[in-house]
Design a protein around this motif. Structure first.
Motif, PDB file in Angstrom:
ATOM      1  N   PHE A 110       0.874  -1.236   0.076  1.00 19.12           N
ATOM      2  CA  PHE A 110      -0.256  -0.108  -0.272  1.00 19.12           C
ATOM      3  C   PHE A 110       0.743   1.508   0.234  1.00 19.12           C
ATOM      4  O   PHE A 110       1.755   1.561   0.699  1.00 19.12           O
ATOM      5  CB  PHE A 110      -1.253   0.532   0.936  1.00 19.12           C
ATOM      6  CG  PHE A 110      -1.884  -0.967   1.083  1.00 19.12           C
ATOM      7  CD1 PHE A 110      -3.264  -0.902   0.463  1.00 19.12           C
ATOM      8  CD2 PHE A 110      -1.951  -2.476   1.615  1.00 19.12           C
ATOM      9  CE1 PHE A 110      -4.371  -1.827  -0.074  1.00 19.12           C
ATOM     10  CE2 PHE A 110      -2.442  -2.803   2.398  1.00 19.12           C
ATOM     11  CZ  PHE A 110      -3.755  -3.072   1.272  1.00 19.12           C
ATOM     12  N   ALA A 111       0.694   2.077  -0.804  1.00 17.93           N
ATOM     13  CA  ALA A 111       1.324   3.340  -1.099  1.00 17.93           C
ATOM     14  C   ALA A 111       1.386   3.939  -0.115  1.00 17.93           C
ATOM     15  O   ALA A 111      -0.256   4.427   0.332  1.00 17.93           O
ATOM     16  CB  ALA A 111       1.058   4.281  -1.873  1.00 17.93           C
ATOM     17  N   SER A 112       2.036   4.551   0.998  1.00 18.12           N
ATOM     18  CA  SER A 112       1.455   5.351   2.019  1.00 18.12           C
ATOM     19  C   SER A 112       0.769   4.686   3.449  1.00 18.12           C
ATOM     20  O   SER A 112       0.387   5.654   4.219  1.00 18.12           O
ATOM     21  CB  SER A 112       0.927   6.662   1.677  1.00 18.12           C
ATOM     22  OG  SER A 112       1.228   7.753   0.738  1.00 18.12           O
ATOM     23  N   GLY A 113       1.059   3.029   3.274  1.00 18.43           N
ATOM     24  CA  GLY A 113       0.679   2.834   4.210  1.00 18.43           C
ATOM     25  C   GLY A 113       1.166   2.401   5.494  1.00 18.43           C
ATOM     26  O   GLY A 113       0.705   2.281   6.131  1.00 18.43           O
ATOM     27  N   GLY A 114       2.661   3.034   5.173  1.00 21.44           N
ATOM     28  CA  GLY A 114       3.432   2.582   6.601  1.00 21.44           C
ATOM     29  C   GLY A 114       3.289   1.123   6.848  1.00 21.44           C
ATOM     30  O   GLY A 114       3.381  -0.153   5.885  1.00 21.44           O
ATOM     31  N   GLY A 115       4.347   0.799   7.619  1.00 24.10           N
ATOM     32  CA  GLY A 115       5.051  -0.405   8.206  1.00 24.10           C
ATOM     33  C   GLY A 115       3.929  -0.466   8.819  1.00 24.10           C
ATOM     34  O   GLY A 115       3.565  -0.198   9.662  1.00 24.10           O
ATOM     35  N   PRO A 116       4.484  -2.418   9.277  1.00 26.98           N
ATOM     36  CA  PRO A 116       3.706  -3.108  10.888  1.00 26.98           C
ATOM     37  C   PRO A 116       3.431  -2.294  11.783  1.00 26.98           C
ATOM     38  O   PRO A 116       5.222  -2.687  11.894  1.00 26.98           O
ATOM     39  CB  PRO A 116       3.503  -4.146  10.163  1.00 26.98           C
ATOM     40  CG  PRO A 116       5.362  -4.101  10.096  1.00 26.98           C
ATOM     41  CD  PRO A 116       5.555  -3.505   9.152  1.00 26.98           C
ATOM     42  N   SER A 117       2.981  -2.430  12.990  1.00 31.96           N
ATOM     43  CA  SER A 117       3.195  -2.042  13.794  1.00 31.96           C
ATOM     44  C   SER A 117       3.102  -3.143  14.724  1.00 31.96           C
ATOM     45  O   SER A 117       2.465  -3.972  15.474  1.00 31.96           O
ATOM     46  CB  SER A 117       1.904  -1.224  14.467  1.00 31.96           C
ATOM     47  OG  SER A 117       0.722  -1.313  14.293  1.00 31.96           O
ATOM     48  N   ASN A 118       3.810  -3.789  15.327  1.00 33.05           N
ATOM     49  CA  ASN A 118       4.983  -4.782  16.013  1.00 33.05           C
ATOM     50  C   ASN A 118       5.656  -4.057  16.895  1.00 33.05           C
ATOM     51  O   ASN A 118       6.515  -3.403  17.046  1.00 33.05           O
ATOM     52  CB  ASN A 118       5.721  -5.777  15.578  1.00 33.05           C
ATOM     53  CG  ASN A 118       4.385  -6.294  14.398  1.00 33.05           C
ATOM     54  OD1 ASN A 118       2.919  -7.018  14.311  1.00 33.05           O
ATOM     55  ND2 ASN A 118       5.463  -6.466  13.017  1.00 33.05           N
ATOM     56  N   ILE A 119       4.840  -3.512  18.133  1.00 37.02           N
ATOM     57  CA  ILE A 119       5.055  -3.490  19.511  1.00 37.02           C
ATOM     58  C   ILE A 119       5.605  -4.562  20.242  1.00 37.02           C
ATOM     59  O   ILE A 119       4.990  -4.998  20.908  1.00 37.02           O
ATOM     60  CB  ILE A 119       4.087  -2.771  19.776  1.00 37.02           C
ATOM     61  CG1 ILE A 119       4.032  -1.024  19.166  1.00 37.02           C
ATOM     62  CG2 ILE A 119       5.221  -1.873  21.111  1.00 37.02           C
ATOM     63  CD1 ILE A 119       3.141   0.192  19.966  1.00 37.02           C
ATOM     64  N   ASP A 120       7.295  -5.139  21.068  1.00 40.77           N
ATOM     65  CA  ASP A 120       7.027  -5.684  21.952  1.00 40.77           C
ATOM     66  C   ASP A 120       5.988  -5.278  23.192  1.00 40.77           C
ATOM     67  O   ASP A 120       5.767  -4.426  23.473  1.00 40.77           O
ATOM     68  CB  ASP A 120       8.381  -5.454  22.211  1.00 40.77           C
ATOM     69  CG  ASP A 120       8.682  -6.874  22.786  1.00 40.77           C
ATOM     70  OD1 ASP A 120       7.898  -8.081  23.529  1.00 40.77           O
ATOM     71  OD2 ASP A 120       9.847  -7.033  22.965  1.00 40.77           O
ATOM     72  N   GLN A 121       5.636  -6.034  23.352  1.00 42.98           N
ATOM     73  CA  GLN A 121       4.665  -6.981  24.846  1.00 42.98           C
ATOM     74  C   GLN A 121       5.395  -6.065  25.714  1.00 42.98           C
ATOM     75  O   GLN A 121       4.771  -4.795  26.779  1.00 42.98           O
ATOM     76  CB  GLN A 121       4.069  -7.841  25.323  1.00 42.98           C
ATOM     77  CG  GLN A 121       2.642  -8.677  23.947  1.00 42.98           C
ATOM     78  CD  GLN A 121       1.634  -7.524  23.872  1.00 42.98           C
ATOM     79  OE1 GLN A 121       1.356  -6.926  25.069  1.00 42.98           O
ATOM     80  NE2 GLN A 121       1.545  -6.865  23.024  1.00 42.98           N
ATOM     81  N   ASP A 122       6.869  -6.220  26.229  1.00 46.42           N
ATOM     82  CA  ASP A 122       7.250  -5.414  27.667  1.00 46.42           C
ATOM     83  C   ASP A 122       7.257  -4.584  27.920  1.00 46.42           C
ATOM     84  O   ASP A 122       7.805  -3.594  28.452  1.00 46.42           O
ATOM     85  CB  ASP A 122       8.754  -6.607  27.414  1.00 46.42           C
ATOM     86  CG  ASP A 122       8.473  -7.753  27.172  1.00 46.42           C
ATOM     87  OD1 ASP A 122       7.892  -8.336  28.191  1.00 46.42           O
ATOM     88  OD2 ASP A 122       9.663  -8.207  27.094  1.00 46.42           O
TER      89      ASP A 122
END
Length: 130
Positions: A110-122
């Motif tokens: 996706f153009a201008s979709g950004g990256g995946p939002s993976n935030i470590d639970q810690d």
């Protein structure tokens, strides 16, 4: 006997009838997507020598369903972010969070979709415990 609108009716069912207004194939099928345009694309695309009458109707219905599904999910994503307008980021989030749609569009960028939002639970703040 003449009616007041200027047209004369000489008996029930006699004479020429008014030409009925043409109804599009999309309207007949109850679709918003253009059945005639999809039929033209199928014919001009040389996918097959002949295209049946039901093929463009079915394809238009499938495309309309998929579009509605993605738009609904993207609208929910926009609402979650307190926005009223859907932007490419909302579509990206919507597609990636739905398993079936994600499988269908796994190789799509996706153009201008950004990256995946993976935030470590810690790293996330902990809830109140106690």
């Amino acid at each position: 006997m003449s009616s007041g609108d200027g047209s004369s009716n000489n008996g029930a069912g006699s004479g020429k009838q008014k030409a009925s207004k043409s109804v599009s194939r999309s309207a007949k099928a109850g679709l918003q997507f253009p059945v005639g345009r999809v039929a033209r694309w199928l014919k001009n695309g040389k996918y097959a020598e002949r295209v049946g009458a039901g093929a463009p109707v079915y394809l238009s219905a499938v495309l309309e369903y998929l579009s509605a599904e993605v738009l609904e999910l993207a609208g929910n994503a926009a609402k979650d972010n307190k926005k009223k307008r859907i932007v490419p980021r909302h579509i990206q989030l919507a597609v990636r969070n739905d398993a079936e749609v994600s499988k269908l569009l796994e190789n799509v960028t996706f153009a201008s979709g950004g990256g995946p939002s993976n935030i470590d639970q810690d790293l996330l703040p902990r809830g109140s415990q106690g």
